[in-house]
Design an enzyme around this catalytic site. Structure first.
Site, short mmCIF file in Angstrom:
data_model
loop_
_atom_site.label_atom_id
_atom_site.label_comp_id
_atom_site.label_asym_id
_atom_site.label_seq_id
_atom_site.Cartn_x
_atom_site.Cartn_y
_atom_site.Cartn_z
N ASN A 1 -35.82 -21.87 26.74
CA ASN A 1 -35.01 -22.11 27.45
C ASN A 1 -33.29 -21.21 27.64
OD1 ASN A 1 -34.37 -22.20 30.49
ND2 ASN A 1 -33.16 -23.47 29.25
N TYR B 1 -27.02 -8.08 26.40
CA TYR B 1 -27.99 -9.49 27.58
C TYR B 1 -29.34 -8.97 28.20
CZ TYR B 1 -29.74 -12.55 30.90
OH TYR B 1 -30.71 -13.73 31.50
N LYS C 1 -32.97 -9.73 26.55
CA LYS C 1 -34.14 -9.94 27.47
C LYS C 1 -36.06 -9.17 27.20
CE LYS C 1 -32.74 -13.92 28.61
NZ LYS C 1 -33.07 -15.47 28.12
N ASP D 1 -33.80 -25.37 12.35
CA ASP D 1 -34.23 -25.63 11.64
C ASP D 1 -34.11 -26.77 11.42
OD1 ASP D 1 -35.12 -23.27 10.62
OD2 ASP D 1 -34.75 -22.96 8.76
N1 LIG Z 1 -29.28 -17.95 36.06
C1 LIG Z 1 -29.53 -16.61 36.18
O1 LIG Z 1 -29.59 -16.32 37.24
C2 LIG Z 1 -30.70 -16.44 34.80
C3 LIG Z 1 -32.29 -15.45 35.57
C4 LIG Z 1 -32.53 -14.90 34.89
C5 LIG Z 1 -32.64 -15.79 33.33
N2 LIG Z 1 -31.97 -16.43 33.17
C6 LIG Z 1 -32.35 -16.55 31.62
O2 LIG Z 1 -32.43 -18.42 32.59
C7 LIG Z 1 -31.90 -19.97 31.12
C8 LIG Z 1 -31.69 -20.85 31.52
O3 LIG Z 1 -30.45 -19.97 31.68
P1 LIG Z 1 -29.95 -20.67 33.52
O4 LIG Z 1 -29.90 -20.01 34.29
O5 LIG Z 1 -30.37 -22.16 33.36
O6 LIG Z 1 -28.25 -21.02 33.31
P2 LIG Z 1 -27.11 -21.88 32.48
O7 LIG Z 1 -27.44 -23.72 33.44
O8 LIG Z 1 -25.87 -21.69 31.31
O9 LIG Z 1 -28.44 -22.79 30.97
C9 LIG Z 1 -27.71 -22.39 29.82
C10 LIG Z 1 -28.53 -23.18 29.00
O10 LIG Z 1 -28.26 -22.72 27.78
C11 LIG Z 1 -28.28 -23.75 26.84
N3 LIG Z 1 -27.40 -23.16 25.41
C12 LIG Z 1 -26.53 -21.80 25.44
N4 LIG Z 1 -26.04 -21.76 24.63
C13 LIG Z 1 -26.46 -23.02 23.92
C14 LIG Z 1 -26.27 -22.81 22.34
N5 LIG Z 1 -25.44 -21.67 21.12
N6 LIG Z 1 -27.12 -23.44 21.45
C15 LIG Z 1 -28.07 -24.62 22.51
N7 LIG Z 1 -27.97 -24.08 23.68
C16 LIG Z 1 -27.24 -23.20 24.41
C17 LIG Z 1 -26.88 -24.36 26.74
O11 LIG Z 1 -26.65 -25.80 26.63
P3 LIG Z 1 -25.26 -25.66 26.23
O12 LIG Z 1 -24.03 -25.13 26.91
O13 LIG Z 1 -25.34 -27.49 26.71
O14 LIG Z 1 -25.63 -25.62 24.50
C18 LIG Z 1 -27.58 -24.69 28.66
O15 LIG Z 1 -27.76 -26.06 28.60
C19 LIG Z 1 -31.16 -18.52 30.05
O16 LIG Z 1 -32.10 -17.77 28.93
C20 LIG Z 1 -30.93 -17.55 31.01
O17 LIG Z 1 -30.66 -16.24 30.11
C21 LIG Z 1 -31.03 -17.24 34.01
#
Ligand SMILES: NC(=O)c1ccc[n+]([C@@H]2O[C@H](COP(=O)([O-])OP(=O)(O)OC[C@H]3O[C@@H](n4cnc5c(N)ncnc54)[C@H](OP(=O)(O)O)[C@@H]3O)[C@@H](O)[C@H]2O)c1
Length: 257
Positions: A86, A151, A155, A67
């Site tokens: 994201n 997970y 999704k 919020d």
């Molecule tokens: N990489 C893959 O294979 C893949 C495939 C399909 C979908 N996705 C999706 O793509 C999206 C981005 O993930 P990514 O692959 O770029 O992974 P990543 O590099 O681990 O990035 C995840 C991001 O989410 C943030 N995050 C996690 N927990 C958080 C929290 N409690 N509060 C605020 N921010 C939070 C992290 O920032 P902080 O840690 O700084 O908070 C980071 O910026 C996700 O939704 C993931 O499920 C990824």
């Protein structure tokens, strides 16, 4: 100038989204927990592009801090034209063995924060009859995922919510895009302890490629955007195969052998 609010901008796909939006002359609001990484990105973007960048250090696992993101834009009188939900995380392991705190975080961040931010900002977009939302789902959304059960289920929620919202909002001038990447190079696999699964032990696309694709899909107003031809075909094929078979294949892909 339009403004994009991007959650999870400190790493991977979200960080690349920030660069992609800046490249297209949009101001940015960057949200994540890692202050140093967000500030470094903000400085790099401001040095290269003529855009305004706001850094919001927030834990989206906290209702209060979700919020606070919305309150910040209200107080600063910032109109959010593009909302990019994201931020997200995964966790590898049998459901019964998973750490409850990780399950809780996946539900809070992947589902709850995304839903709350969508609800808060879509109401402002409806008043303006304009706006775009992109929710980052996954190819995991299309089938059950043994050993990453919560997970995958989270999704599926994101995909179905986004498709329903897109339908409801089509006459309001608002588009909703569910971006569905397959395995992508980012911090995700390490956070999820999934680096040595079959899914990640092969050549996979960069976060930059996924973000560039997602940006285009969002701007076209595509409802479901699956990155990559193979991923697209996999997502279609599960509709015709028996569900038990589809689930067994997902279990194999998630295997660490
Ligand atoms: N990489 C893959 O294979 C893949 C495939 C399909 C979908 N996705 C999706 O793509 C999206 C981005 O993930 P990514 O692959 O770029 O992974 P990543 O590099 O681990 O990035 C995840 C991001 O989410 C943030 N995050 C996690 N927990 C958080 C929290 N409690 N509060 C605020 N921010 C939070 C992290 O920032 P902080 O840690 O700084 O908070 C980071 O910026 C996700 O939704 C993931 O499920 C990824």
């Amino acid at each position: 100038m339009a403004t994009a609010l991007i959650t999870g901008a400190s790493s991977g796909i979200g960080l690349e989204f920030a660069i992609e939006f800046a490249k297209h002359n949009h101001d940015l609001i960057l949200v994540a927990r890692s202050e140093a990484k967000l500030k470094e990105l903000a400085d790099a973007v401001k040095a290269k592009y003529k855009v305004t960048v706001h850094v919001l250090v927030k834990d989206l696992g906290s209702d209060k801090q979700v919020d606070e993101v919305h309150n910040y834009t209200l107080m600063q009188n910032i109109q959010v034209d593009y909302l990019v939900n994201n931020a997200g995380l995964g966790d590898y392991g049998a459901f019964a063995d998973e750490d409850w705190n990780k399950i809780n975080s996946m539900i809070d961040v992947n589902i709850k924060a995304l839903t709350r931010l969508s609800w808060l900002y879509v109401r402002e977009m409806i008043q303006r009859k304009k706006g775009r939302i992109m929710n980052v789902a996954s190819t995991a959304a299309f089938q059950p995922g043994p050993y990453m059960a919560v997970y995958y289920a989270s999704k599926s929620y994101v995909l179905l919510l986004s498709e329903a919202m897109a339908n409801e909002l089509k006459d309001h001038g608002i588009t909703v895009t569910a971006l569905c990447p397959g395995a992508t190079e980012s911090g995700f696999a390490d956070t999820a302890n999934a680096r040595d699964t079959r899914l990640f032990k092969r050549k996979i696309p960069s976060s930059a490629a996924v973000a560039a694709y997602g940006y285009k899909a969002m701007m076209k107003g595509k409802t479901v955007a699956i990155h990559g031809t193979m991923n697209y075909m996999m997502a279609q094929s599960v509709r015709f195969a028996p569900r038990k078979t589809v689930t067994a294949i997902a279990a194999k892909i998630n295997n660490k052998d």
